[in-house]
Design a protein around this motif. Structure first.
Motif, PDB file in Angstrom:
ATOM      1  N   ASP A   1      -1.480  16.907   4.502  1.00 25.35           N
ATOM      2  CA  ASP A   1      -2.395  18.422   3.901  1.00 25.35           C
ATOM      3  C   ASP A   1      -2.631  19.348   4.859  1.00 25.35           C
ATOM      4  OD1 ASP A   1      -1.192  17.665   1.391  1.00 25.35           O
ATOM      5  OD2 ASP A   1      -3.245  16.783   0.676  1.00 25.35           O
TER       6      ASP A   1
ATOM      7  N   THR B   1       4.519   5.725  -5.433  1.00 24.10           N
ATOM      8  CA  THR B   1       4.441   5.695  -6.924  1.00 24.10           C
ATOM      9  C   THR B   1       3.478   6.532  -7.655  1.00 24.10           C
ATOM     10  OG1 THR B   1       3.335   3.594  -7.294  1.00 24.10           O
ATOM     11  CG2 THR B   1       5.958   3.657  -7.123  1.00 24.10           C
ATOM     12  N   THR B   2       2.215   6.638  -7.125  1.00 26.15           N
ATOM     13  CA  THR B   2       1.031   7.205  -7.726  1.00 26.15           C
ATOM     14  C   THR B   2       0.752   8.540  -7.300  1.00 26.15           C
ATOM     15  OG1 THR B   2      -0.625   6.065  -6.463  1.00 26.15           O
ATOM     16  CG2 THR B   2      -0.022   4.733  -8.355  1.00 26.15           C
ATOM     17  N   ILE B   3       1.011   8.642  -5.823  1.00 30.28           N
ATOM     18  CA  ILE B   3       0.610  10.133  -5.286  1.00 30.28           C
ATOM     19  C   ILE B   3       1.826  11.060  -4.942  1.00 30.28           C
ATOM     20  CG2 ILE B   3      -0.649  11.283  -3.451  1.00 30.28           C
ATOM     21  CD1 ILE B   3      -2.468   8.539  -3.286  1.00 30.28           C
ATOM     22  N   VAL B   4       2.613  10.236  -4.161  1.00 29.53           N
ATOM     23  CA  VAL B   4       3.901  11.175  -3.755  1.00 29.53           C
ATOM     24  C   VAL B   4       4.747  11.641  -4.584  1.00 29.53           C
ATOM     25  CG1 VAL B   4       5.700  11.282  -1.819  1.00 29.53           C
ATOM     26  CG2 VAL B   4       3.416  10.184  -1.491  1.00 29.53           C
TER      27      VAL B   4
ATOM     28  N   PHE C   1       3.507  13.984   1.078  1.00 27.88           N
ATOM     29  CA  PHE C   1       2.672  12.801   1.362  1.00 27.88           C
ATOM     30  C   PHE C   1       1.107  13.498   1.600  1.00 27.88           C
ATOM     31  CE2 PHE C   1       6.450  10.695   2.177  1.00 27.88           C
ATOM     32  CZ  PHE C   1       6.373   9.509   1.724  1.00 27.88           C
ATOM     33  N   PRO C   2       0.275  12.867   1.248  1.00 25.19           N
ATOM     34  CA  PRO C   2      -1.382  13.366   1.216  1.00 25.19           C
ATOM     35  C   PRO C   2      -1.769  13.409   2.728  1.00 25.19           C
ATOM     36  CG  PRO C   2      -1.137  11.303   0.263  1.00 25.19           C
ATOM     37  CD  PRO C   2       0.176  11.637   0.554  1.00 25.19           C
ATOM     38  N   GLU C   3      -1.325  12.734   3.627  1.00 30.42           N
ATOM     39  CA  GLU C   3      -1.760  12.813   5.025  1.00 30.42           C
ATOM     40  C   GLU C   3      -1.293  13.992   5.928  1.00 30.42           C
ATOM     41  OE1 GLU C   3      -1.141   8.586   3.939  1.00 30.42           O
ATOM     42  OE2 GLU C   3      -0.010  10.176   3.813  1.00 30.42           O
TER      43      GLU C   3
ATOM     44  N   GLN D   1       2.456   1.619  -3.481  1.00 26.12           N
ATOM     45  CA  GLN D   1       1.599   2.112  -4.416  1.00 26.12           C
ATOM     46  C   GLN D   1       1.424   3.779  -4.038  1.00 26.12           C
ATOM     47  OE1 GLN D   1      -2.195  -0.083  -4.649  1.00 26.12           O
ATOM     48  NE2 GLN D   1      -2.188   0.556  -6.637  1.00 26.12           N
ATOM     49  N   LYS D   2       1.242   4.078  -2.835  1.00 22.75           N
ATOM     50  CA  LYS D   2       0.958   5.481  -2.538  1.00 22.75           C
ATOM     51  C   LYS D   2       2.222   6.275  -3.015  1.00 22.75           C
ATOM     52  CE  LYS D   2       1.094   6.534   1.764  1.00 22.75           C
ATOM     53  NZ  LYS D   2       0.708   6.998   3.209  1.00 22.75           N
TER      54      LYS D   2
ATOM     55  N   ASP E   1       0.812  -1.153   0.068  1.00 18.96           N
ATOM     56  CA  ASP E   1      -0.025  -0.003  -0.032  1.00 18.96           C
ATOM     57  C   ASP E   1       1.003   1.265   0.029  1.00 18.96           C
ATOM     58  OD1 ASP E   1      -2.296  -1.578   0.281  1.00 18.96           O
ATOM     59  OD2 ASP E   1      -2.609  -1.334   2.253  1.00 18.96           O
TER      60      ASP E   1
ATOM     61  N   ARG F   1       3.940  14.510  -7.073  1.00 15.73           N
ATOM     62  CA  ARG F   1       3.587  15.744  -6.340  1.00 15.73           C
ATOM     63  C   ARG F   1       4.781  16.518  -6.327  1.00 15.73           C
ATOM     64  NH1 ARG F   1       0.295  15.327  -0.927  1.00 15.73           N
ATOM     65  NH2 ARG F   1      -1.376  16.573  -1.593  1.00 15.73           N
TER      66      ARG F   1
END
Length: 180
Positions: A141, A103-106, A137-139, A100-101, A97, A109
């Protein structure tokens, strides 16, 4: 489809064929991901260690472990056994998990991100990434930005060579730069 299922159903058989491996247990896989934050200021500011511990727990979904100094260094006012950082070791579902976070989100950005240099492997199939601050990291924000630190993410694979590790990571969606 989640990353574990994708690995077992598509990536693993493709890698076995490409690398000419007959034993499916010998096919390279992700072993663990270690997230590390070094904090020299933890010697004087215990609150900073607690704040970063909360941040790492948010980012990884797992409680961090304090890393301690191995020996005393008087020039840095460091005593053996003093907490000087935090680390989290992710395995199994949390590892996939987090990968994946990452490579696809962080990574997308990051400002001016063009991919990871494929020469950053350590000759044993592992790769480390450094972040100047973990605000990407989205957490993070909705969290106060005054306490952000740098962090290191190490992706450990079971691959014997850097080339086979690179093939594994590319198939899992890891963004490498194009080699000239």
């Amino acid at each position: 489809m989640d990353l574990i299922t994708e690995y077992t159903q598509t990536v693993k058989p493709e890698l076995a064929k490409e690398l000419k491996i007959k034993n499916m247990m010998a096919v390279p896989k992700l072993t663990k991901i270690v997230v590390n934050v070094g904090m020299g200021e933890a010697l004087t500011n215990r609150k900073a260690l607690e704040v970063v511990s909360e941040h790492l727990a948010l980012i990884t979904g797992q409680k961090p472990l304090a890393t301690k100094a191995m020996r005393a260094i008087s020039g840095f006012k460091l005593r053996a056994g003093s907490a000087i950082g935090l680390k989290v070791t992710l395995r199994n579902r949390r590892m996939y998990d987090f990968f994946q976070k990452l490579t696809t989100i962080v990574l997308p950005r990051l400002r001016d991100f063009r991919g990871i240099n494929p020469k950053t492997f350590d000759r044993q199939g592992n790769i480390s990434l450094g972040f100047k601050e973990y605000s990407v990291f989205p957490e993070m924000d909705n969290v106060d930005t005054a306490e952000y630190r740098g962090m290191e993410v190490t992706i450990v694979t079971s691959a014997k060579t850097d080339e086979s590790a690179k093939q594994l990571l590319v198939k899992l969606g890891f963004p490498f730069t194009k080699e000239e």
